[in-house]
Enzyme design. Sequence first.
Site, PDB file in Angstrom:
ATOM      1  N   LYS A 147       8.765  41.163  49.069  1.00  0.00           N
ATOM      2  CA  LYS A 147       8.505  39.448  48.774  1.00  0.00           C
ATOM      3  C   LYS A 147       7.579  38.875  50.427  1.00  0.00           C
ATOM      4  O   LYS A 147       8.305  39.756  50.869  1.00  0.00           O
ATOM      5  CB  LYS A 147       9.546  39.335  48.151  1.00  0.00           C
ATOM      6  CG  LYS A 147       9.202  38.402  47.886  1.00  0.00           C
ATOM      7  CD  LYS A 147       9.910  36.319  47.006  1.00  0.00           C
ATOM      8  CE  LYS A 147      11.636  36.908  47.674  1.00  0.00           C
ATOM      9  NZ  LYS A 147      12.674  35.808  46.877  1.00  0.00           N
TER      10      LYS A 147
ATOM     11  N   LYS B 288       6.770  40.322  39.187  1.00  0.00           N
ATOM     12  CA  LYS B 288       7.547  39.301  38.978  1.00  0.00           C
ATOM     13  C   LYS B 288       6.133  38.764  39.282  1.00  0.00           C
ATOM     14  O   LYS B 288       5.251  38.416  40.172  1.00  0.00           O
ATOM     15  CB  LYS B 288       8.559  39.225  39.959  1.00  0.00           C
ATOM     16  CG  LYS B 288       9.583  40.325  39.759  1.00  0.00           C
ATOM     17  CD  LYS B 288      10.674  40.030  41.150  1.00  0.00           C
ATOM     18  CE  LYS B 288      10.971  38.783  41.700  1.00  0.00           C
ATOM     19  NZ  LYS B 288      11.591  38.576  42.462  1.00  0.00           N
TER      20      LYS B 288
END
Length: 251
Positions: A42, A99
């Site tokens: 991320k 995600k």
Amino acid sequence: MRALLGNKKGKLRIVTRLLVSVVDSAEARLALAHGADLIDAKDPDAGALGALPLASIRSIHASLPEGIVTSAVAGDDDDVERLARSALSVATTGVTFVKLGLGRAMARPTGVAALGRRLAGQGRFIAVLFADENPPLTLVAALHEAGFVGAMLDTSQKRGIRLPDLLTMDQLGSFVADCRQLGLMSGLAGSLRIEDIDRLAALNPDYLGFRGGLCLAGDRRGQLDPLAIGRAAYRLQAIRQSRQVDGEQAA
């Protein structure tokens, strides 16, 4: 990927694992070495669910031993087509899970259904709902129907407001229980601290997700703190061992 504990009577309980978000392969190896169970790629400079470049995700995934559970963020977007394209691209990197952040416009049955049609059969996708945007927690059923393999709760604003500040333990527990009943992997994240582990692990989510709470000075854009990762991993391991002993005694 769901981890379970069994006892002599064959009863199974969820084992809560540690998800650590990383920005590069060096952080990935550091997190793994100090006890992370799931390595999550991320970009904290790009928001709550900022996506790293595909090359960076591939590098992170390739730097880890085979069999390590990984995930990567595909961003969040109110446009179904853009979000789906990003998710499908991230799925080509080899990570275990992808995600997707569902903001206000997407966190509704129609948005979830549209995403499900676009992503059907294309990978292993986890929907992330932002607790500070008041998503309907009953959306879990729609996520299951749309083909998502998991659901997480997080926060969109990283300004010190934490997941336990936004939702009660009953609400969080209901979310996790609904996921479990439908066979979805569940995760709780959102500016969590190590001291949150005990009460949140008691709800039996599959994963507790961390970034800022495991960084030096609590700065999610800063460096991961290996000592903090180790403390979080140790705490979850202690909880698992305690439950295993309790289960053996009950048997």
